[in-house]
Scaffold this active site. Sequence first.
Site, PDB file in Angstrom:
ATOM      1  N   SER A 138       0.865  -1.189   0.000  1.00  0.00           N
ATOM      2  CA  SER A 138       0.000   0.000   0.000  1.00  0.00           C
ATOM      3  C   SER A 138       0.894   1.228   0.000  1.00  0.00           C
ATOM      4  CB  SER A 138      -0.852   0.005   1.270  1.00  0.00           C
ATOM      5  OG  SER A 138      -1.464   1.277   1.447  1.00  0.00           O
ATOM      6  N   TYR A 151      -1.681  -1.135  10.558  1.00  0.00           N
ATOM      7  CA  TYR A 151      -1.865  -1.475   9.134  1.00  0.00           C
ATOM      8  C   TYR A 151      -0.672  -0.955   8.328  1.00  0.00           C
ATOM      9  CZ  TYR A 151      -3.663  -1.264   4.340  1.00  0.00           C
ATOM     10  OH  TYR A 151      -3.807  -1.393   2.973  1.00  0.00           O
TER      11      TYR A 151
HETATM   12  N1  NAP Z   1      -8.636  -0.168  -1.118  1.00  0.00           N
HETATM   13  C1  NAP Z   1      -7.559   0.575  -0.921  1.00  0.00           C
HETATM   14  O1  NAP Z   1      -7.633   1.813  -0.881  1.00  0.00           O
HETATM   15  C2  NAP Z   1      -6.218  -0.078  -0.769  1.00  0.00           C
HETATM   16  C3  NAP Z   1      -5.080   0.742  -0.816  1.00  0.00           C
HETATM   17  C4  NAP Z   1      -3.837   0.163  -0.675  1.00  0.00           C
HETATM   18  C5  NAP Z   1      -3.715  -1.201  -0.494  1.00  0.00           C
HETATM   19  N2  NAP Z   1      -4.831  -1.966  -0.445  1.00  0.00           N
HETATM   20  C6  NAP Z   1      -4.641  -3.405  -0.244  1.00  0.00           C
HETATM   21  O2  NAP Z   1      -5.251  -4.119  -1.308  1.00  0.00           O
HETATM   22  C7  NAP Z   1      -5.713  -5.384  -0.839  1.00  0.00           C
HETATM   23  C8  NAP Z   1      -7.191  -5.526  -1.160  1.00  0.00           C
HETATM   24  O3  NAP Z   1      -7.891  -4.493  -0.473  1.00  0.00           O
HETATM   25  P1  NAP Z   1      -9.427  -4.156  -0.749  1.00  0.00           P
HETATM   26  O4  NAP Z   1      -9.570  -2.698  -0.563  1.00  0.00           O
HETATM   27  O5  NAP Z   1      -9.871  -4.785  -1.993  1.00  0.00           O
HETATM   28  O6  NAP Z   1     -10.101  -4.848   0.524  1.00  0.00           O
HETATM   29  P2  NAP Z   1     -11.493  -5.604   0.653  1.00  0.00           P
HETATM   30  O7  NAP Z   1     -12.478  -5.118  -0.323  1.00  0.00           O
HETATM   31  O8  NAP Z   1     -11.845  -5.528   2.109  1.00  0.00           O
HETATM   32  O9  NAP Z   1     -11.113  -7.091   0.285  1.00  0.00           O
HETATM   33  C9  NAP Z   1     -10.223  -7.788   1.074  1.00  0.00           C
HETATM   34  C10 NAP Z   1     -10.282  -9.244   0.679  1.00  0.00           C
HETATM   35  O10 NAP Z   1      -9.388  -9.957   1.533  1.00  0.00           O
HETATM   36  C11 NAP Z   1     -10.051 -11.111   2.009  1.00  0.00           C
HETATM   37  N3  NAP Z   1      -9.566 -11.452   3.338  1.00  0.00           N
HETATM   38  C12 NAP Z   1      -9.533 -10.666   4.450  1.00  0.00           C
HETATM   39  N4  NAP Z   1      -9.094 -11.381   5.492  1.00  0.00           N
HETATM   40  C13 NAP Z   1      -8.850 -12.633   5.029  1.00  0.00           C
HETATM   41  C14 NAP Z   1      -8.409 -13.829   5.627  1.00  0.00           C
HETATM   42  N5  NAP Z   1      -8.125 -13.901   6.935  1.00  0.00           N
HETATM   43  N6  NAP Z   1      -8.266 -14.914   4.864  1.00  0.00           N
HETATM   44  C15 NAP Z   1      -8.568 -14.881   3.535  1.00  0.00           C
HETATM   45  N7  NAP Z   1      -8.995 -13.783   2.904  1.00  0.00           N
HETATM   46  C16 NAP Z   1      -9.152 -12.689   3.654  1.00  0.00           C
HETATM   47  C17 NAP Z   1     -11.525 -10.740   2.049  1.00  0.00           C
HETATM   48  O11 NAP Z   1     -12.324 -11.909   1.916  1.00  0.00           O
HETATM   49  P3  NAP Z   1     -13.088 -12.592   3.184  1.00  0.00           P
HETATM   50  O12 NAP Z   1     -13.506 -11.468   4.085  1.00  0.00           O
HETATM   51  O13 NAP Z   1     -14.192 -13.345   2.569  1.00  0.00           O
HETATM   52  O14 NAP Z   1     -12.078 -13.486   3.828  1.00  0.00           O
HETATM   53  C18 NAP Z   1     -11.670  -9.839   0.851  1.00  0.00           C
HETATM   54  O15 NAP Z   1     -12.009 -10.554  -0.302  1.00  0.00           O
HETATM   55  C19 NAP Z   1      -5.407  -5.414   0.660  1.00  0.00           C
HETATM   56  O16 NAP Z   1      -4.191  -6.068   0.888  1.00  0.00           O
HETATM   57  C20 NAP Z   1      -5.305  -3.951   1.011  1.00  0.00           C
HETATM   58  O17 NAP Z   1      -4.515  -3.734   2.147  1.00  0.00           O
HETATM   59  C21 NAP Z   1      -6.082  -1.449  -0.583  1.00  0.00           C
END
Ligand code: NAP
Length: 249
Positions: A138, A151
């Site tokens: 991130s 985080y």
């Molecule tokens: N959105 C942003 O602004 C942003 C910015 C920088 C980096 N990121 C990174 O990008 C990645 C995706 O983020 P997102 O925004 O798409 O988040 P999201 O919509 O909350 O999706 C996160 C995914 O991770 C899965 N997950 C969470 N805990 C888990 C576990 N214990 N075991 C298996 N799967 C798990 C969830 O599925 P389940 O809940 O079904 O397990 C969900 O499908 C993350 O690593 C996040 O830190 C996001």
Amino acid sequence: MKLTGNTIFITGGGSGIGRALAEALHNLGNKVIISGRSKERLEETINANPGISAVELNVQDPASIEAAAKQLIEEHPDLNVLINNAGIIHSDDAAGVIDEDVLVSTVKTNLLGPIRMTSALIEHLKSKEEAVVINTTSILGFMPLAATAVYSATKAALHTYTLSQRYMLKDTPVKVLEIVPPWVQSNNNEPRAMPLASFIEAAIKVLGTDTDEVLVEEAKMFRNNPGPNEGVLVTQFNDSMKSQPPKIH
Ligand SMILES: NC(=O)c1ccc[n+]([C@@H]2O[C@H](COP(=O)([O-])OP(=O)(O)OC[C@H]3O[C@@H](n4cnc5c(N)ncnc54)[C@H](OP(=O)(O)O)[C@@H]3O)[C@@H](O)[C@H]2O)c1
């Protein structure tokens, strides 16, 4: 990396960035296997995208990681790409008492998860002609949001782990990449965040080059921050976020 003809396993492909990336890679002609804890979200994604398959997985649980890796190798022997995407974010208070559940679950999911998942698949990946491990960090790993200190720290740690992994695997067929998303509208309508579709489109373009770090334009300023004066921008960034804090549970 080459964007077609791979067999790709992605952690957390049932929602957000993971789902959008899984769908984009599926549409480019890759076999994609998604995973996550919520059976419902996995089913919804595979029903909407015939050809994508799913494996239940909790990356906080080493036994679940081992079981998923075994199942993947048995059912998808061509597997050559691992995308560590699953992650969670919670607010915390680095100036006060840290909630134990937030601390442990965030470190387990965001740092131990990708390390253990890669470890469980690495010997298989090394046996392929071309393989790729992609860690999702991130911009907050380079420019911490103080209100999500744990985080931000997990993402900084995953970045340095990625550098070590890349070095250690440099003489093997396994390439190690890092996706550094900016703030993305993955599960929110935050106007300051990048629309999900635009992020995926831009990220896929960069992923298709020979870069080690997948940086879209919106992420570059943050990624370039670390250095002797990094505190200046960290203060400015956090002051600006204070006046309109992001909604994080
Ligand atoms: N959105 C942003 O602004 C942003 C910015 C920088 C980096 N990121 C990174 O990008 C990645 C995706 O983020 P997102 O925004 O798409 O988040 P999201 O919509 O909350 O999706 C996160 C995914 O991770 C899965 N997950 C969470 N805990 C888990 C576990 N214990 N075991 C298996 N799967 C798990 C969830 O599925 P389940 O809940 O079904 O397990 C969900 O499908 C993350 O690593 C996040 O830190 C996001």
